[in-house]
Design a protein around this motif. Structure first.
Motif, PDB file in Angstrom:
ATOM      1  N   SER A  58       4.898  -7.697  -8.855  1.00  0.00           N
ATOM      2  CA  SER A  58       3.641  -8.299  -9.288  1.00  0.00           C
ATOM      3  C   SER A  58       2.648  -8.421  -8.122  1.00  0.00           C
ATOM      4  CB  SER A  58       3.925  -9.674  -9.904  1.00  0.00           C
ATOM      5  OG  SER A  58       2.752 -10.441  -9.983  1.00  0.00           O
ATOM      6  N   ALA A  59       3.139  -8.825  -6.960  1.00  0.00           N
ATOM      7  CA  ALA A  59       2.254  -8.979  -5.798  1.00  0.00           C
ATOM      8  C   ALA A  59       1.645  -7.632  -5.402  1.00  0.00           C
ATOM      9  CB  ALA A  59       3.018  -9.592  -4.623  1.00  0.00           C
ATOM     10  N   ILE A  60       2.422  -6.572  -5.524  1.00  0.00           N
ATOM     11  CA  ILE A  60       1.907  -5.230  -5.190  1.00  0.00           C
ATOM     12  C   ILE A  60       0.867  -4.797  -6.232  1.00  0.00           C
ATOM     13  CG2 ILE A  60       2.512  -2.793  -4.864  1.00  0.00           C
ATOM     14  CD1 ILE A  60       5.345  -3.786  -3.998  1.00  0.00           C
ATOM     15  N   VAL A  61       1.211  -4.971  -7.505  1.00  0.00           N
ATOM     16  CA  VAL A  61       0.321  -4.543  -8.592  1.00  0.00           C
ATOM     17  C   VAL A  61      -1.032  -5.269  -8.547  1.00  0.00           C
ATOM     18  CG1 VAL A  61       0.033  -4.601 -11.116  1.00  0.00           C
ATOM     19  CG2 VAL A  61       2.191  -3.816 -10.126  1.00  0.00           C
ATOM     20  N   TYR A 113      -8.764   5.441  -6.376  1.00  0.00           N
ATOM     21  CA  TYR A 113      -8.131   4.677  -5.298  1.00  0.00           C
ATOM     22  C   TYR A 113      -7.647   3.314  -5.795  1.00  0.00           C
ATOM     23  CZ  TYR A 113     -12.431   1.901  -4.617  1.00  0.00           C
ATOM     24  OH  TYR A 113     -13.498   1.062  -4.801  1.00  0.00           O
ATOM     25  N   LEU A 114      -8.316   2.783  -6.843  1.00  0.00           N
ATOM     26  CA  LEU A 114      -7.868   1.502  -7.409  1.00  0.00           C
ATOM     27  C   LEU A 114      -6.433   1.582  -7.939  1.00  0.00           C
ATOM     28  CD1 LEU A 114     -11.052   0.395  -9.387  1.00  0.00           C
ATOM     29  CD2 LEU A 114     -10.086  -0.730  -7.363  1.00  0.00           C
ATOM     30  N   LEU A 115      -6.021   2.791  -8.311  1.00  0.00           N
ATOM     31  CA  LEU A 115      -4.684   2.956  -8.898  1.00  0.00           C
ATOM     32  C   LEU A 115      -3.552   2.748  -7.908  1.00  0.00           C
ATOM     33  CD1 LEU A 115      -5.328   6.104 -11.112  1.00  0.00           C
ATOM     34  CD2 LEU A 115      -4.663   3.832 -11.927  1.00  0.00           C
ATOM     35  N   HIS A 116      -3.865   2.707  -6.598  1.00  0.00           N
ATOM     36  CA  HIS A 116      -2.759   2.605  -5.636  1.00  0.00           C
ATOM     37  C   HIS A 116      -1.999   1.284  -5.786  1.00  0.00           C
ATOM     38  CE1 HIS A 116      -5.484   0.152  -3.096  1.00  0.00           C
ATOM     39  NE2 HIS A 116      -4.407  -0.244  -2.455  1.00  0.00           N
ATOM     40  N   ASP A 168       0.823  -1.220   0.000  1.00  0.00           N
ATOM     41  CA  ASP A 168       0.000   0.000   0.000  1.00  0.00           C
ATOM     42  C   ASP A 168       0.855   1.267   0.000  1.00  0.00           C
ATOM     43  OD1 ASP A 168      -2.612  -0.925  -0.173  1.00  0.00           O
ATOM     44  OD2 ASP A 168      -2.921  -1.051   1.992  1.00  0.00           O
ATOM     45  N   CYS A 169       2.069   1.191  -0.529  1.00  0.00           N
ATOM     46  CA  CYS A 169       2.974   2.361  -0.444  1.00  0.00           C
ATOM     47  C   CYS A 169       2.424   3.579  -1.183  1.00  0.00           C
ATOM     48  CB  CYS A 169       4.393   2.017  -0.915  1.00  0.00           C
ATOM     49  SG  CYS A 169       4.556   1.706  -2.691  1.00  0.00           S
ATOM     50  N   LYS A 217      -1.402  -0.478  -8.887  1.00  0.00           N
ATOM     51  CA  LYS A 217      -0.524  -0.321 -10.051  1.00  0.00           C
ATOM     52  C   LYS A 217       0.591   0.688  -9.762  1.00  0.00           C
ATOM     53  CE  LYS A 217      -3.088  -0.083 -13.967  1.00  0.00           C
ATOM     54  NZ  LYS A 217      -3.777   0.656 -15.062  1.00  0.00           N
ATOM     55  N   LEU A 218       0.184   1.817  -9.208  1.00  0.00           N
ATOM     56  CA  LEU A 218       1.132   2.880  -8.882  1.00  0.00           C
ATOM     57  C   LEU A 218       2.099   2.418  -7.789  1.00  0.00           C
ATOM     58  CD1 LEU A 218       1.377   5.701  -9.955  1.00  0.00           C
ATOM     59  CD2 LEU A 218      -0.136   6.502  -8.140  1.00  0.00           C
ATOM     60  N   GLY A 219       1.596   1.606  -6.884  1.00  0.00           N
ATOM     61  CA  GLY A 219       2.438   1.068  -5.810  1.00  0.00           C
ATOM     62  C   GLY A 219       3.589   0.242  -6.381  1.00  0.00           C
ATOM     63  N   GLY A 220       3.302  -0.548  -7.410  1.00  0.00           N
ATOM     64  CA  GLY A 220       4.352  -1.343  -8.054  1.00  0.00           C
ATOM     65  C   GLY A 220       5.427  -0.438  -8.644  1.00  0.00           C
ATOM     66  N   PHE A 221       4.978   0.630  -9.268  1.00  0.00           N
ATOM     67  CA  PHE A 221       5.896   1.592  -9.893  1.00  0.00           C
ATOM     68  C   PHE A 221       6.756   2.286  -8.826  1.00  0.00           C
ATOM     69  CE2 PHE A 221       6.545   6.030 -11.337  1.00  0.00           C
ATOM     70  CZ  PHE A 221       7.309   5.794 -12.469  1.00  0.00           C
ATOM     71  N   ILE A 222       6.107   2.741  -7.751  1.00  0.00           N
ATOM     72  CA  ILE A 222       6.824   3.466  -6.689  1.00  0.00           C
ATOM     73  C   ILE A 222       7.760   2.527  -5.918  1.00  0.00           C
ATOM     74  CG2 ILE A 222       6.483   4.701  -4.495  1.00  0.00           C
ATOM     75  CD1 ILE A 222       4.038   6.022  -5.840  1.00  0.00           C
TER      76      ILE A 222
END
Ligand code: DGI
Ligand code: FE
Ligand code: FE
Length: 192
Positions: free
Chosen positions: A108-111, A84-87, A54-55, A89-94
């Protein structure tokens, strides 16, 4: 991943998240570690994925959309309406950009931690389930049964969570992401 790196992640996360989200994060990290013990997966990877899942959660919605735009991360219409759903996909990036994660399974687990996806890997499943059953969660129905099932049969636990999540979203009249639906159909048809 060394102990030092994990400490660094803790320190950064504490600044990026509010107090409640940080507590939830620690709950997911140790629940994921326990599930990794049970299913013989890498304990440290489970801990790091749990810590970072959830970063991106506490970034304002408008900023989530702005970051996606800046870095050419695709946003569906449904995500634009429910940023909020983007957190996930965006979490994987961050996790890659800010926390230096290079491991594909962790990313992958984050995304995939919010909607799931068909053919989830073992670490994907562990984080998806840990997110739902961690000890600070109180409100979901069937928590007791799902917590027990998580340590008996990982796929059955996954299906129970997907079923309850869809029921919950339908009851609220929230729009369902096609990926949530696909994941549910896949696991419904692929386990006994
Ligand atoms: O970030 P957390 O609160 O720890 O948990 P999460 O990332 O699993 O998801 C947060 C919310 O996302 C949860 O209330 C369920 C919701 N969600 C999951 N799939 C969908 C969804 N919301 C919509 N609108 N559509 C979905 O398909
Ligand atoms: Fe989340
Ligand atoms: Fe979470």
């Amino acid at each position: 991943m060394k102990e030092n790196d994990i400490k660094k992640i803790h320190r950064k996360l504490e600044k990026a998240l509010d107090k409640k989200r940080f507590e939830h994060t620690l709950g997911v990290a140790y629940t994921a570690t326990a599930l990794a013990m049970r299913y013989e997966e890498d304990l440290k990877k489970a801990e790091v994925a749990g810590l970072l899942h959830d970063c991106a959660k506490c970034i304002e919605n408008s900023k989530k959309l702005a970051i996606c735009e800046k870095y050419n991360i695709q946003v569906s219409d449904l995500e634009r309406k429910n940023p909020y759903l983007l957190h996930a996909k965006l979490g994987g990036f961050i996790a890659m950009q800010k926390y230096g994660v290079r491991d594909k399974e962790i990313v992958s687990a984050i995304v995939n931690h919010t909607t799931g996806c068909p053919h989830m890997g073992q670490l994907d499943k562990i984080i998806y389930i840990a997110d739902y059953i961690e000890p600070y969660r109180h409100q979901a129905p069937h928590l007791k049964a799902i917590r027990k099932m998580a340590f008996l049969d990982i796929d059955k636990a996954l299906l129970m969570i997907l079923e309850d999540t869809l029921k919950y979203l339908n009851a609220l009249g929230n729009s369902i992401d096609p990926m949530t639906e696909k994941t549910y159909e896949y696991y419904k048809n692929n386990i006994q």
